[in-house]
Motif scaffolding. Sequence first.
Motif, PDB file in Angstrom:
ATOM      1  N   GLY A 111      33.071 -12.787  29.190  1.00  0.00           N
ATOM      2  CA  GLY A 111      33.642 -11.981  30.270  1.00  0.00           C
ATOM      3  C   GLY A 111      34.995 -12.483  30.746  1.00  0.00           C
ATOM      4  O   GLY A 111      35.890 -11.694  31.075  1.00  0.00           O
ATOM      5  N   THR A 112      35.162 -13.802  30.749  1.00  0.00           N
ATOM      6  CA  THR A 112      36.422 -14.387  31.232  1.00  0.00           C
ATOM      7  C   THR A 112      37.609 -13.915  30.407  1.00  0.00           C
ATOM      8  O   THR A 112      38.725 -13.786  30.918  1.00  0.00           O
ATOM      9  CB  THR A 112      36.310 -15.935  31.202  1.00  0.00           C
ATOM     10  N   ARG A 169      38.012 -17.771  39.985  1.00  0.00           N
ATOM     11  CA  ARG A 169      38.446 -17.785  38.577  1.00  0.00           C
ATOM     12  C   ARG A 169      39.642 -16.870  38.353  1.00  0.00           C
ATOM     13  O   ARG A 169      40.588 -17.223  37.658  1.00  0.00           O
ATOM     14  CB  ARG A 169      37.288 -17.405  37.652  1.00  0.00           C
ATOM     15  N   SER A 179      28.787  -8.939  36.230  1.00  0.00           N
ATOM     16  CA  SER A 179      27.346  -9.061  36.497  1.00  0.00           C
ATOM     17  C   SER A 179      26.778  -7.856  37.249  1.00  0.00           C
ATOM     18  O   SER A 179      25.727  -7.952  37.874  1.00  0.00           O
ATOM     19  CB  SER A 179      27.050 -10.358  37.261  1.00  0.00           C
TER      20      SER A 179
HETATM   21  N1  PLP Z   1      32.576 -12.723  36.508  1.00  0.00           N
HETATM   22  C1  PLP Z   1      31.333 -12.791  36.993  1.00  0.00           C
HETATM   23  C2  PLP Z   1      31.001 -12.021  38.211  1.00  0.00           C
HETATM   24  C3  PLP Z   1      30.376 -13.565  36.344  1.00  0.00           C
HETATM   25  O1  PLP Z   1      29.126 -13.624  36.812  1.00  0.00           O
HETATM   26  C4  PLP Z   1      30.737 -14.280  35.189  1.00  0.00           C
HETATM   27  C5  PLP Z   1      29.747 -15.135  34.496  1.00  0.00           C
HETATM   28  O2  PLP Z   1      28.795 -15.588  35.040  1.00  0.00           O
HETATM   29  C6  PLP Z   1      32.042 -14.175  34.740  1.00  0.00           C
HETATM   30  C7  PLP Z   1      32.936 -13.385  35.413  1.00  0.00           C
HETATM   31  C8  PLP Z   1      32.493 -14.920  33.539  1.00  0.00           C
HETATM   32  O3  PLP Z   1      31.853 -14.465  32.436  1.00  0.00           O
HETATM   33  P1  PLP Z   1      31.703 -15.360  31.120  1.00  0.00           P
HETATM   34  O4  PLP Z   1      30.882 -16.544  31.484  1.00  0.00           O
HETATM   35  O5  PLP Z   1      31.027 -14.385  30.207  1.00  0.00           O
HETATM   36  O6  PLP Z   1      33.066 -15.702  30.679  1.00  0.00           O
END
Ligand code: PLP
Length: 380
Positions: free
Chosen positions: A62-63, A91, A167
């Motif tokens: 997701g990041t 983040r 999420s």
């Molecule tokens: N954004 C939210 C709301 C998340 O819960 C997460 C992961 O827990 C992320 C971004 C980041 O996703 P990833 O760990 O798949 O990079």
Amino acid sequence: MDDTLLMLPGPTSVAPRVLKAMSNNIVNHRSAIFGEIFTETTELMSEVFKTQNQSYLLTGSGTSAMEAAIANTIKPGEKILNVVGGKFGQRFMQIANSFGIDAQELAVEWGTAVTPEQVKIALENDEDIKAVTVVHNETSTGVAAPIEEIGKVMKNYDALYIVDTVSSLGGDRVDVDNYGIDICVTGSQKCLAAPPGLAAITLNDEAWKVIDNTDSNTYYLDMKKYKKSGAGTPPETPYTPSVSLIYALFEALKIIKEEGLENRVVRHETAAEASRNAVKALGLEIFPDEKVSSTTVTAVKMPENVTDAELRGTMRNKYKVELAGGQDHLKGNIFRIGHMGNISYKELAITFSALGMTLKGLGFDIDMGAGVAAVNESYL
Ligand code: PLP
């Protein structure tokens, strides 16, 4: 194989159908046959986002999509407003800072939600803000932000509206076009119930106007390249995609379509309500302000005189139920129960039964069946 029940806010357990799809052999990722799968998958993705826009799949978690949203739209030195009420709001801000963007923080107390009014005031006070980032479901605190109402505010400003639904998409209400979201990002491993490793991003014309006039700060995540490759015959990705994960996501999205998005959201709402009722029935306290509590993850205050290792350790080792801990300053102070993806009555009954036994075993003077009874009431 480990048969621990995953009650995490991602990654979530996937359906056997999804696992099976992933085991299909690899095809040429630049072939008509893959082009078809790819097109259908991105079309289903757009349906889940509720948008007429094209969606793009990124081989990354997701990041990667959060980073793509920022690195393609904001130039170094320009201003972005990041709503920060937890780890994932932070983040976005860290990503912006890493590209030399002037990141302005709209700080919200962890456990509460930003209000549309706060966003409006911030935008009124600074006309140089080029984009606003909001995390729909702040997984670290169990809070859902009012993205629809914030969208109404955003319509009055030129700044791009960037929303993280990593999420929440597929578990809570997200309506990209009607909420006026310019860029929406998500990940495969949460409410979509596909394996980890893919991200999706959808961008509207406003976003593309900005992107087309901005030199991307990133090579791999340059969205202009994804657009160009995606518009080819057959549609492709600029670099080799994770073919197997796309098979899996395709199957997971078919399951969502079969269930019906609205039914799926209602299922998540029921699970959230059952979880909150069960937590309270066991004498525990919900961490966030309940009015803004998440539909996909429930954050619970750690009871006094109990360590995270005792509570989650017992749940994991004795009862084979995996819960999530707190992050950053909430580490040891909260624990989180994910109820996203395929979670329903059966998993919640097991979880709260085990939680009751865990608390009883740790010396709490409680009715250890009160949690599971509350779950039962919620599903009656
Ligand atoms: N954004 C939210 C709301 C998340 O819960 C997460 C992961 O827990 C992320 C971004 C980041 O996703 P990833 O760990 O798949 O990079």
